[in-house]
Design a protein around this motif. Structure first.
Motif, PDB file in Angstrom:
ATOM      1  N   LEU A  25      55.217  40.963  12.359  1.00  0.00           N
ATOM      2  CA  LEU A  25      56.200  41.542  11.449  1.00  0.00           C
ATOM      3  C   LEU A  25      57.177  42.383  12.262  1.00  0.00           C
ATOM      4  O   LEU A  25      56.770  43.098  13.174  1.00  0.00           O
ATOM      5  N   LEU A  26      58.450  42.325  11.904  1.00  0.00           N
ATOM      6  CA  LEU A  26      59.472  43.175  12.495  1.00  0.00           C
ATOM      7  C   LEU A  26      60.039  44.035  11.373  1.00  0.00           C
ATOM      8  O   LEU A  26      60.595  43.502  10.405  1.00  0.00           O
ATOM      9  N   LEU A  27      59.830  45.357  11.482  1.00  0.00           N
ATOM     10  CA  LEU A  27      60.201  46.276  10.408  1.00  0.00           C
ATOM     11  C   LEU A  27      61.191  47.327  10.892  1.00  0.00           C
ATOM     12  O   LEU A  27      61.125  47.766  12.034  1.00  0.00           O
ATOM     13  N   ARG A  28      62.062  47.743   9.978  1.00  0.00           N
ATOM     14  CA  ARG A  28      62.928  48.892  10.211  1.00  0.00           C
ATOM     15  C   ARG A  28      62.131  50.160   9.989  1.00  0.00           C
ATOM     16  O   ARG A  28      61.225  50.185   9.168  1.00  0.00           O
ATOM     17  N   THR A  86      63.325  50.798  20.441  1.00  0.00           N
ATOM     18  CA  THR A  86      64.735  50.922  20.081  1.00  0.00           C
ATOM     19  C   THR A  86      65.486  49.784  20.742  1.00  0.00           C
ATOM     20  O   THR A  86      65.636  49.768  21.966  1.00  0.00           O
ATOM     21  N   PRO A  87      65.949  48.795  19.965  1.00  0.00           N
ATOM     22  CA  PRO A  87      66.687  47.689  20.563  1.00  0.00           C
ATOM     23  C   PRO A  87      68.026  48.181  21.118  1.00  0.00           C
ATOM     24  O   PRO A  87      68.749  48.892  20.427  1.00  0.00           O
ATOM     25  N   THR A  88      68.305  47.821  22.343  1.00  0.00           N
ATOM     26  CA  THR A  88      69.580  48.195  22.961  1.00  0.00           C
ATOM     27  C   THR A  88      70.447  46.988  23.279  1.00  0.00           C
ATOM     28  O   THR A  88      71.646  47.146  23.489  1.00  0.00           O
ATOM     29  N   MET A  89      69.858  45.817  23.300  1.00  0.00           N
ATOM     30  CA  MET A  89      70.604  44.567  23.505  1.00  0.00           C
ATOM     31  C   MET A  89      70.070  43.527  22.535  1.00  0.00           C
ATOM     32  O   MET A  89      68.876  43.519  22.225  1.00  0.00           O
ATOM     33  N   THR A  90      70.949  42.646  22.071  1.00  0.00           N
ATOM     34  CA  THR A  90      70.546  41.577  21.158  1.00  0.00           C
ATOM     35  C   THR A  90      71.325  40.312  21.476  1.00  0.00           C
ATOM     36  O   THR A  90      72.361  40.357  22.138  1.00  0.00           O
ATOM     37  N   ALA A  91      70.861  39.211  20.934  1.00  0.00           N
ATOM     38  CA  ALA A  91      71.598  37.958  20.983  1.00  0.00           C
ATOM     39  C   ALA A  91      72.800  38.062  20.056  1.00  0.00           C
ATOM     40  O   ALA A  91      72.792  38.860  19.103  1.00  0.00           O
ATOM     41  N   MET A 103      62.511  50.876  15.204  1.00  0.00           N
ATOM     42  CA  MET A 103      62.075  49.559  14.785  1.00  0.00           C
ATOM     43  C   MET A 103      60.630  49.382  15.224  1.00  0.00           C
ATOM     44  O   MET A 103      60.220  49.917  16.248  1.00  0.00           O
ATOM     45  N   ILE A 104      59.896  48.634  14.437  1.00  0.00           N
ATOM     46  CA  ILE A 104      58.462  48.430  14.672  1.00  0.00           C
ATOM     47  C   ILE A 104      58.144  46.944  14.760  1.00  0.00           C
ATOM     48  O   ILE A 104      58.592  46.160  13.911  1.00  0.00           O
ATOM     49  N   VAL A 105      57.372  46.580  15.771  1.00  0.00           N
ATOM     50  CA  VAL A 105      56.746  45.260  15.831  1.00  0.00           C
ATOM     51  C   VAL A 105      55.287  45.475  15.464  1.00  0.00           C
ATOM     52  O   VAL A 105      54.603  46.294  16.088  1.00  0.00           O
ATOM     53  N   ALA A 106      54.848  44.795  14.433  1.00  0.00           N
ATOM     54  CA  ALA A 106      53.450  44.872  14.002  1.00  0.00           C
ATOM     55  C   ALA A 106      52.801  43.517  14.264  1.00  0.00           C
ATOM     56  O   ALA A 106      53.307  42.489  13.799  1.00  0.00           O
TER      57      ALA A 106
END
Length: 94
Positions: free
Chosen positions: A49-52, A81-86, A1-4
């Motif tokens: 932007l949050l991209l796959r 790499t997200p490992t935890m989420t809401a 995952m990418i944060v731009a």
């Protein structure tokens, strides 16, 4: 995952000339499943932007963004790499 993180390089009035094309580009990215979230920074000095996908894939996509094509924004990319989420966002992990 990418944060731009986008940073505008020109006055907001110039950015606004390309906003409709940028929004259409965003809609295409949502439709193809690449874009997960997007929005302006507050104050409006750029966007987020949050991209796959991978960094290389994001760089290729962002090169086609009208903001890049018309050189109104710079992009800083962070791959993670997200490992935890809401709750409700579990699909983003892994």
């Amino acid at each position: 995952m990418i944060v731009a993180i986008l940073s505008y390089k020109v006055p907001i009035e110039t950015v606004d000339l390309h906003r409709a094309a940028h929004i259409e580009w965003l809609r295409e990215r949502y439709a193809d499943g690449t874009m997960l979230a997007s929005g302006r920074q507050t104050p409006p000095t750029g966007g987020v932007l949050l991209l796959r996908g991978t960094r290389a894939a994001a760089e290729a996509l962002l090169a086609a963004d009208p903001f890049a094509v018309h050189q109104v924004a710079d992009y800083a990319l962070t791959e993670f790499t997200p490992t935890m989420t809401a709750p409700g966002l579990e699909a983003l992990t892994g």
